[in-house]
Design a protein around this motif. Structure first.
Motif, short mmCIF file in Angstrom:
data_model
loop_
_atom_site.label_atom_id
_atom_site.label_comp_id
_atom_site.label_asym_id
_atom_site.label_seq_id
_atom_site.Cartn_x
_atom_site.Cartn_y
_atom_site.Cartn_z
N PRO A 13 0.82 -1.21 0.00
CA PRO A 13 0.00 0.00 0.00
C PRO A 13 0.86 1.26 0.00
O PRO A 13 2.00 1.25 0.46
CB PRO A 13 -0.80 -0.12 1.30
CG PRO A 13 0.06 -0.96 2.19
CD PRO A 13 0.78 -1.92 1.28
N PHE A 14 0.28 2.32 -0.53
CA PHE A 14 0.95 3.61 -0.48
C PHE A 14 0.91 4.11 0.95
O PHE A 14 -0.17 4.21 1.55
CB PHE A 14 0.27 4.61 -1.42
CG PHE A 14 0.77 6.01 -1.26
CD1 PHE A 14 2.01 6.37 -1.76
CD2 PHE A 14 0.03 6.97 -0.59
CE1 PHE A 14 2.50 7.67 -1.61
CE2 PHE A 14 0.50 8.25 -0.43
CZ PHE A 14 1.74 8.60 -0.95
N VAL A 15 2.06 4.39 1.51
CA VAL A 15 2.15 4.91 2.87
C VAL A 15 2.71 6.33 2.78
O VAL A 15 3.86 6.52 2.36
CB VAL A 15 3.07 4.03 3.75
CG1 VAL A 15 3.18 4.60 5.15
CG2 VAL A 15 2.56 2.60 3.78
N THR A 31 4.15 17.05 -6.78
CA THR A 31 4.84 16.78 -5.52
C THR A 31 5.43 15.37 -5.50
O THR A 31 5.07 14.52 -6.31
CB THR A 31 3.88 16.91 -4.32
OG1 THR A 31 2.88 15.90 -4.42
CG2 THR A 31 3.26 18.29 -4.25
N LYS A 32 6.32 15.17 -4.55
CA LYS A 32 6.92 13.84 -4.35
C LYS A 32 5.84 12.81 -4.06
O LYS A 32 5.87 11.70 -4.58
CB LYS A 32 7.93 13.90 -3.21
CG LYS A 32 8.59 12.57 -2.92
CD LYS A 32 9.56 12.66 -1.77
CE LYS A 32 10.18 11.29 -1.50
NZ LYS A 32 11.04 11.33 -0.31
N GLU A 37 2.58 8.03 -5.31
CA GLU A 37 1.23 7.44 -5.47
C GLU A 37 1.06 6.85 -6.87
O GLU A 37 0.45 5.79 -7.01
CB GLU A 37 0.16 8.50 -5.23
CG GLU A 37 -0.13 8.76 -3.79
CD GLU A 37 -1.31 9.70 -3.61
OE1 GLU A 37 -2.45 9.20 -3.55
OE2 GLU A 37 -1.07 10.92 -3.53
N ALA A 38 1.57 7.53 -7.89
CA ALA A 38 1.46 7.04 -9.26
C ALA A 38 2.19 5.71 -9.41
O ALA A 38 1.70 4.80 -10.09
CB ALA A 38 2.00 8.07 -10.24
N VAL A 39 3.35 5.58 -8.79
CA VAL A 39 4.10 4.31 -8.86
C VAL A 39 3.28 3.21 -8.20
O VAL A 39 3.15 2.11 -8.75
CB VAL A 39 5.49 4.45 -8.20
CG1 VAL A 39 6.17 3.09 -8.11
CG2 VAL A 39 6.36 5.43 -8.96
N GLU A 47 8.08 7.51 -18.63
CA GLU A 47 7.12 7.99 -19.63
C GLU A 47 5.69 7.94 -19.10
O GLU A 47 4.91 8.85 -19.31
CB GLU A 47 7.20 7.16 -20.91
CG GLU A 47 8.07 7.65 -22.02
CD GLU A 47 7.99 9.13 -22.35
OE1 GLU A 47 6.91 9.68 -22.61
OE2 GLU A 47 9.05 9.75 -22.38
N GLU A 48 5.35 6.84 -18.40
CA GLU A 48 3.99 6.73 -17.84
C GLU A 48 3.75 7.82 -16.80
O GLU A 48 2.70 8.46 -16.80
CB GLU A 48 3.79 5.35 -17.19
CG GLU A 48 3.72 4.23 -18.20
CD GLU A 48 3.74 2.86 -17.54
OE1 GLU A 48 3.10 1.96 -18.11
OE2 GLU A 48 4.39 2.69 -16.49
N ILE A 49 4.72 8.02 -15.93
CA ILE A 49 4.61 9.06 -14.90
C ILE A 49 4.47 10.43 -15.56
O ILE A 49 3.64 11.25 -15.18
CB ILE A 49 5.86 9.06 -13.97
CG1 ILE A 49 6.02 7.72 -13.27
CG2 ILE A 49 5.82 10.22 -13.00
CD1 ILE A 49 5.11 7.47 -12.12
N ARG A 50 5.27 10.65 -16.59
CA ARG A 50 5.26 11.94 -17.30
C ARG A 50 3.89 12.20 -17.94
O ARG A 50 3.35 13.30 -17.84
CB ARG A 50 6.35 11.92 -18.36
CG ARG A 50 6.51 13.21 -19.08
CD ARG A 50 7.60 13.09 -20.11
NE ARG A 50 8.21 14.39 -20.30
CZ ARG A 50 9.22 14.63 -21.06
NH1 ARG A 50 9.81 13.65 -21.72
NH2 ARG A 50 9.70 15.83 -21.20
#
Length: 108
Positions: A13-15, A31-32, A37-39, A47-50
């Motif tokens: 989970p995202f913490v 933001t970081k 969260e995207a990861v 590229e996906e993040i971008r």
């Protein structure tokens, strides 16, 4: 098989972290925490993040935030920075007035 080729691996989970509100991409105000969260949502490549967050698509074209984004993604995935493919670089674009393009050099 590494995590980049096996997307079925669960990162957990995202913490949230205390520094998640740090601005990484100033041009697009990303933001970081948004990158992390995207990861965790399944975006494992730069590229996906971008494309999802637009980090690296502002005026600087990733010259300011590119290495930071790559480092954050690599840490979340537990891989080395060199395991990630860099985002496609593009030259910064600026608006150009049509009269500049149409000037044939001396008839003003």
């Amino acid at each position: 098989m590494n995590i980049l080729s096996d997307r079925s691996k669960d990162l957990g989970p995202f913490v949230p972290q205390p520094d998640d509100d740090i601005l990484i991409c100033r041009c697009e105000e990303v933001t970081k925490g948004e990158i992390r969260e995207a990861v965790h949502a399944g975006m494992f490549t730069i590229e996906e993040i971008r494309r999802y967050l637009r980090c690296g698509m502002g005026l600087c074209q990733g010259q300011t935030c590119g290495k930071l984004v790559k480092g954050i993604v690599a840490r979340e995935l537990g891989v080395a920075n060199t395991d990630l493919e860099p985002a496609t670089s593009r030259a910064p674009m600026r608006p150009t007035e049509m009269r500049v393009l149409g000037n044939d050099g001396g008839n003003e």
